[in-house]
Structures are given as C-alpha cells and as structure tokens.
Write a protein that holds these residues in place. Structure first.
Motif, short mmCIF file in Angstrom:
data_model
loop_
_atom_site.label_atom_id
_atom_site.label_comp_id
_atom_site.label_asym_id
_atom_site.label_seq_id
_atom_site.Cartn_x
_atom_site.Cartn_y
_atom_site.Cartn_z
N PHE A 19 -6.83 1.15 1.07
CA PHE A 19 -5.67 1.43 1.91
C PHE A 19 -4.56 2.12 1.12
O PHE A 19 -4.04 3.16 1.53
CB PHE A 19 -5.15 0.14 2.53
CG PHE A 19 -3.83 0.31 3.24
CD1 PHE A 19 -3.78 0.95 4.46
CD2 PHE A 19 -2.66 -0.17 2.67
CE1 PHE A 19 -2.56 1.12 5.12
CE2 PHE A 19 -1.45 -0.01 3.33
CZ PHE A 19 -1.40 0.64 4.54
N TRP A 20 -4.19 1.56 -0.02
CA TRP A 20 -3.09 2.14 -0.80
C TRP A 20 -3.48 3.49 -1.39
O TRP A 20 -2.65 4.40 -1.47
CB TRP A 20 -2.64 1.18 -1.89
CG TRP A 20 -1.96 -0.04 -1.35
CD1 TRP A 20 -2.41 -1.33 -1.40
CD2 TRP A 20 -0.72 -0.08 -0.64
NE1 TRP A 20 -1.52 -2.17 -0.78
CE2 TRP A 20 -0.47 -1.44 -0.30
CE3 TRP A 20 0.21 0.88 -0.25
CZ2 TRP A 20 0.67 -1.83 0.40
CZ3 TRP A 20 1.34 0.49 0.45
CH2 TRP A 20 1.56 -0.85 0.77
N ARG A 21 -4.73 3.63 -1.80
CA ARG A 21 -5.18 4.92 -2.34
C ARG A 21 -5.22 6.00 -1.27
O ARG A 21 -5.06 7.19 -1.57
CB ARG A 21 -6.57 4.76 -2.95
CG ARG A 21 -6.60 4.04 -4.30
CD ARG A 21 -8.02 3.66 -4.68
NE ARG A 21 -8.07 3.08 -6.02
CZ ARG A 21 -8.51 3.72 -7.10
NH1 ARG A 21 -8.94 4.96 -7.00
NH2 ARG A 21 -8.53 3.13 -8.27
N SER A 22 -5.45 5.61 -0.01
CA SER A 22 -5.62 6.59 1.06
C SER A 22 -4.36 7.41 1.31
O SER A 22 -4.42 8.49 1.91
CB SER A 22 -6.03 5.89 2.36
OG SER A 22 -5.00 5.05 2.84
N TRP A 23 -3.21 6.92 0.85
CA TRP A 23 -1.97 7.68 1.03
C TRP A 23 -1.94 8.95 0.19
O TRP A 23 -1.09 9.83 0.39
CB TRP A 23 -0.75 6.81 0.68
CG TRP A 23 -0.54 5.67 1.62
CD1 TRP A 23 -0.92 4.37 1.44
CD2 TRP A 23 0.08 5.72 2.92
NE1 TRP A 23 -0.57 3.59 2.52
CE2 TRP A 23 0.05 4.40 3.44
CE3 TRP A 23 0.66 6.73 3.68
CZ2 TRP A 23 0.58 4.09 4.69
CZ3 TRP A 23 1.18 6.42 4.92
CH2 TRP A 23 1.14 5.12 5.42
N GLY A 39 -8.67 13.58 -2.92
CA GLY A 39 -8.03 12.40 -2.35
C GLY A 39 -9.03 11.46 -1.73
O GLY A 39 -8.90 10.24 -1.83
N VAL A 40 -10.04 12.00 -1.06
CA VAL A 40 -11.09 11.19 -0.46
C VAL A 40 -11.86 10.44 -1.54
O VAL A 40 -12.14 9.24 -1.42
CB VAL A 40 -12.05 12.06 0.38
CG1 VAL A 40 -13.27 11.25 0.81
CG2 VAL A 40 -11.33 12.61 1.60
N ILE A 41 -12.22 11.15 -2.61
CA ILE A 41 -12.95 10.52 -3.72
C ILE A 41 -12.12 9.41 -4.35
O ILE A 41 -12.62 8.30 -4.59
CB ILE A 41 -13.34 11.57 -4.77
CG1 ILE A 41 -14.34 12.56 -4.18
CG2 ILE A 41 -13.92 10.90 -6.02
CD1 ILE A 41 -14.63 13.76 -5.07
#
Length: 274
Positions: A19-23, A39-41
C-alpha cells in the motif's frame, strides 16, 4: 473487511508495504521504463520476495512487470491487489499460466482508467475545487485546506480499500476465468490490445519527414516525402521502430539504441536530409 481480519500477521505486513509503496507508481513515468513499470515493480517487491524463494523465480517475476502499465492513480491499486493474489497462486501452482498475470493487468487498465478518470478528475476534483474556490474567494485560507481535504481523504480511502478488494476477489476471479475459458480469450485480447497500442504510439510519436527534393528542369521539384507517403504513410517511422525492436531483441543496450537514434537525427538534420 473480513478478509483483512482473516489474514496472517505476515500477510498484513506485506499488504501494508504494498500500500505505502504504491504511492510511488506515478513517479516513474519514463519512456525507458514503459510508464509506471519501475513503480509497479517497487510496489510488488514485498510480494515477489515473500512468495518466490529462488533468485531465478524472483527475476522472472520482476521481468514480467517491466511491461507497459498506466492506470488512474488510487483505483489502480485494485489491479495491484489482484496481481498480488495471482502471484501467490503462481508460486503455489506449477501449472499456473504466468502470462495471464500480464494479460489481466493489460485488460483492466482501460476499463478502470475510464472509471477512475471520470470520477477523480471529472467529478471529485471539480466538486472539491468549486467548494474550495468559493471559500477562498472570501479571503479565507481554509479554501485551499478544504479543497485538499475533500479530494485527498476520499482518494486515500479508495486507494486503501481497492488494494484489499483486488486481493480478496483474486482467487475466485482467476478460477472463474479458467473454468469458463475466459483466460485464453483475455490473454489473446490483451495481446491484440498491446499490438494496437504499440502501433498507435508508433504512428503518433515517431516522426520522420525528409526535406530532400529532386530538381527537374522545367517543372516543380520532386519531393521525396510525397512519394514515400504515396508508397506507405509512415513507412520510415515504422521501419525505425521495427529496427529498434530488432536491436532490443538482440540484447543491445537500450541506452545505446536511444543515443544512436539521437545522434542519427542530429546528423541527418545537419546534412539537411530531415
């Protein structure tokens, strides 16, 4: 969120990290990384590291997600949740078709972006801005604060629950697709969409027009570009694109290809060819 309550401590930790990385997905928009791919990776690394045990499996998963990806921020987390569920199933079932993960990503980008763009950019942002502007017009600093709150609070909540919703429907979604034969159709359709997208991107972004002319005594000069267009509109951009793909398939470094095209363009410009 009954699913979240049923999750193990490790699952919850992994999903929080996702969740936090998805930003960061919208921060990786470059031509070399195919729009949001990095960003997806980065978003899915906790998933890949947890479900895959060998470096080879992890490398395959990372390469799988270098494909083109672009969907509306906030709602694209539904895809990330679904992909998380599929990666888990792929790690557990040796008969699982890993290419279906990319197919699902490609097939959902358009429909979800249609919903997301309309809601976030066309409705929520406009309503929040109109209320914020009306307050700011009175001279109150609360106008900016209200605008940011009205837009970002719903966006944050949707971004959060979209991830868990995608993860929760993942297993049933994939199972139904396989049972109905829809996965083969989805994979084929996504391949067609990918080819159409690549063709449209080539036609709209790769430009080449030569200014070469052949002087003919007693008549107007013959413009080479006119004859090229009569033969096949966009034949040179298409040829350049195909050569580029051929070089990449031959494992030529992408930086070499990019700088080679730049240098070729400069030379042709200086020579007055294009």
């Amino acid at each position: 969120m009954k699913l979240k309550q049923d999750m193990s401590v490790e699952d919850k930790k992994m999903m929080r990290s996702v969740f936090w990385r998805s930003w960061t997905m919208n921060a990786s928009r470059t031509g070399a990384t195919q729009y949001h791919a990095l960003g997806v990776i980065y978003t899915l690394l906790p998933v890949i590291n947890r479900y895959y045990k060998t470096d080879e499996e992890r490398a395959d998963a990372i390469v799988r997600h270098t494909t083109w990806f672009n969907a509306t921020m906030h709602i694209n987390n539904f895809i990330m949740g679904l992909v998380t569920s599929m990666e888990k199933q792929n790690s557990e079932d040796e008969n699982f078709d890993a290419s279906s993960i990319t197919a699902v990503k490609a097939s959902l980008m358009g429909p979800l972006s249609g919903i997301g763009d309309s809601f976030f950019w066309g409705i929520l942002r406009v309503i929040a801005a109109s209320i914020g502007i009306s307050i700011a017009s009175t001279g109150s600093v609360m106008g900016a604060i209200v605008f940011l709150a009205l837009y970002n609070i719903p966006a944050f909540i949707i971004h959060y629950y979209a991830l868990y919703t995608g993860y929760s429907v993942g297993a049933n979604f994939i199972q139904k697709l396989y049972e109905s034969g829809g996965m083969k159709i989805l994979t084929k359709a996504s391949s067609m969409v990918g080819l159409l997208m690549m063709g449209s991107m080539t036609a709209s972004t790769v430009k080449f027009k030569t200014i070469l002319e052949v002087t003919v005594s007693g008549s107007d000069p013959i413009k080479i570009q006119d004859y090229l267009d009569q033969l096949f509109v966009g034949i040179v951009p298409l040829t350049v694109t195909l050569i580029t793909f051929w070089l990449l398939r031959k494992k030529v470094n992408i930086n070499v290809v990019m700088f080679g095209i730049m240098i070729l363009g400069i030379i042709l410009g200086l020579l007055g060819i294009c």
